[in-house]
Design an enzyme around this catalytic site. Structure first.
Site, PDB file in Angstrom:
ATOM      1  N   GLY A   1      82.076 -81.757 -49.817  1.00  0.00           N
ATOM      2  CA  GLY A   1      83.487 -81.537 -49.568  1.00  0.00           C
ATOM      3  C   GLY A   1      84.361 -82.127 -50.659  1.00  0.00           C
ATOM      4  O   GLY A   1      83.964 -82.249 -51.813  1.00  0.00           O
TER       5      GLY A   1
ATOM      6  N   ILE B   1      83.997 -89.749 -51.109  1.00  0.00           N
ATOM      7  CA  ILE B   1      82.621 -89.845 -50.617  1.00  0.00           C
ATOM      8  C   ILE B   1      81.720 -88.779 -51.237  1.00  0.00           C
ATOM      9  O   ILE B   1      80.638 -89.109 -51.754  1.00  0.00           O
ATOM     10  CB  ILE B   1      82.582 -89.801 -49.075  1.00  0.00           C
ATOM     11  CG1 ILE B   1      83.172 -91.102 -48.514  1.00  0.00           C
ATOM     12  CG2 ILE B   1      81.150 -89.609 -48.569  1.00  0.00           C
ATOM     13  CD1 ILE B   1      83.300 -91.126 -47.011  1.00  0.00           C
TER      14      ILE B   1
ATOM     15  N   GLU C   1      81.248 -74.744 -49.782  1.00  0.00           N
ATOM     16  CA  GLU C   1      82.601 -74.221 -49.632  1.00  0.00           C
ATOM     17  C   GLU C   1      83.380 -74.398 -50.929  1.00  0.00           C
ATOM     18  O   GLU C   1      84.077 -73.507 -51.387  1.00  0.00           O
ATOM     19  CB  GLU C   1      83.261 -74.984 -48.489  1.00  0.00           C
ATOM     20  CG  GLU C   1      84.677 -74.629 -48.187  1.00  0.00           C
ATOM     21  CD  GLU C   1      85.156 -75.424 -46.995  1.00  0.00           C
ATOM     22  OE1 GLU C   1      86.123 -76.182 -47.145  1.00  0.00           O
ATOM     23  OE2 GLU C   1      84.565 -75.289 -45.896  1.00  0.00           O
TER      24      GLU C   1
ATOM     25  N   GLY D   1      85.561 -75.953 -43.129  1.00  0.00           N
ATOM     26  CA  GLY D   1      84.205 -75.426 -43.051  1.00  0.00           C
ATOM     27  C   GLY D   1      83.202 -76.376 -42.438  1.00  0.00           C
ATOM     28  O   GLY D   1      81.994 -76.113 -42.486  1.00  0.00           O
TER      29      GLY D   1
END
Length: 433
Positions: free
Chosen positions: A215, A219, A238, A336
């Site tokens: 993502g 992190i 994504e 997502g």
């Protein structure tokens, strides 16, 4: 007419283009770093000509001035993902939010739940066949253009040409606005020692030959730091950012073991720096498809060893994940997350990870809680959640009872909060910890 004549016949100024928008229209704009900023600015400047124009989009990276105070009689913003420029408008009732899995947004357009009157998109210049690329934003942007009654396209000299199913012909565009400005860039996050610890814990679960979904934020970027000793990783995600470029150049990401789109990086949108945009430009290794394909759990599951890494605002004792709200305040969206969690869970040897710092508000609040805050949404249900990771370790939840789940989560909570969490555990489950 030849292609050049067709192209030139459609060229207008941004001010001329937005006059085609009428009161009561639903306008879907390009997503995230692919926002068509010049045409949106012209639309806002022309606001006195509109009443009740609905603006639909997800991640806002531009100014979103249509959601400003005083714009209510001209524009209604319908957010599918709340962001910095639009949260206040949603909280104050000047805008609204539509819950939806990212993978299903194109279906909202296609099936008429959200019929599209006008799509405003940003594209690369046409090739010799008149095909323009959606560049950094394919996602729902290409489907919006497909199902729109009117397509207004910013043709930007600086938009990279991305491969895959990422093209629209100039014959399908109604109005062209020529621009030449930099693509919006995502500022690189600072990675703290906490995020490094989380990244290292996540990386410990990634095997050679795995395919990754990552993502946005510190992190995912921290995870990439600890993958440099891995071999032949793949990407089906994504979105990607700059850290992926480092691992491609280091020979870590090759995609050679991918069971779907072998050797290719598959993605639906991009957020990063000019370095990332230069990397994807005319790069056959990177293939972009619309989100109803990339985020389809059945498609994701065709990648063996699929590893998805997502984040959370809170996780409760049962393993329920809230990734989009602070209480009743909508701060982001489903995105997502559920698409990839379900896809990874179906994948052969796949792993779904929720990764987050153990605390929020500079250590004042535990993100592992007995019960989610009142009014907050359950983004990912307890039956879908498997691995939860903080800087204090890894909790594996699938196959665990409620008591076992709660114990595992408390053990990776911040030490400052473990005693009070244990007290709540004993009250709830009527047993010793």
């Amino acid at each position: 007419m030849n292609l050049q004549e067709i192209y030139e016949s459609k060229v207008v100024t941004a001010e001329q283009a937005v006059k085609k928008i009428k009161s009561g229209n639903r306008v879907v704009t390009g997503h995230a770093c692919g926002e068509p900023t010049d045409v949106i600015a012209a639309m806002v400047a022309n606001c006195e000509e509109y009443t009740n124009v609905e603006i639909v989009h997800m991640v806002p990276m531009g100014k979103a001035e249509f959601a400003n105070k005083g714009m209510e009689k001209h524009f209604t913003h319908n957010a599918i993902f709340a962001g910095g420029p639009t949260r206040e408008a949603i909280v104050e009732g000047r805008a609204d939010f539509t819950p939806c899995y990212f993978s299903e947004v194109p279906e909202l357009f296609k099936k008429g739940y959200l019929p599209v009157d006008v799509a405003i998109v940003q594209l690369s210049p046409p090739d010799k066949n008149g095909n323009c690329s959606f560049g950094v934003s394919n996602d729902y942007t290409k489907p919006a253009a497909k199902f729109a009654k009117i397509v207004i396209a910013e043709i930007n000299e600086k938009m990279p040409k991305t491969m895959g199913d990422s093209f629209i012909n100039i014959s399908e565009i109604d109005y062209i606005v020529e621009v030449n400005h930099p693509i919006i860039e995502l500022k690189q996050p600072k990675i703290s020692e906490i995020e490094k610890a989380i990244g290292e814990n996540c990386a410990s679960l990634v095997e050679d030959g795995s395919t990754l979904q990552l993502g946005i934020g510190a992190i995912p970027d921290a995870v990439l730091l600890f993958l440099k000793d891995k071999k032949d990783l793949g990407i089906h995600s994504e979105m990607i950012s700059d850290g992926v470029v480092d691992l491609v150049e280091a020979g870590v990401i090759t995609g050679k073991n991918k069971t779907l789109h072998n050797g290719k990086i598959v993605v639906t949108f991009l957020m990063g720096s000019k370095r990332l945009y230069d990397f994807v430009d005319n790069n056959p290794m990177v293939e972009m498809y619309s989100v109803d394909y990339v985020n389809n759990p059945d498609i994701i599951a065709q990648n063996n060893k699929m590893v998805c890494i997502n984040s959370a605002v809170q996780i409760d004792f049962m393993g329920q994940v809230n990734a989009e709200c602070i209480g009743q305040t909508q701060i982001s969206g489903v995105g997502g997350q559920v698409d990839f969690v379900r896809g990874a869970n179906k994948s052969k040897d796949g792993i779904a990870i929720m990764a987050m710092p153990s605390t929020a508000c500079k250590g004042k609040i535990s993100k592992i809680v007995p019960i989610l805050d009142e009014g907050s949404a359950v983004t990912t249900g307890r039956n879908d959640v498997n691995y939860v990771i903080t800087e204090y370790g890894i909790a594996q939840l699938k196959g665990k009872t409620l008591k076992q789940r709660a114990r595992a989560l408390i053990n990776i909570a911040h030490p400052d909060f473990r005693n009070e969490l244990i007290i709540e555990f004993k009250k709830r489950f009527k047993c010793e910890f």
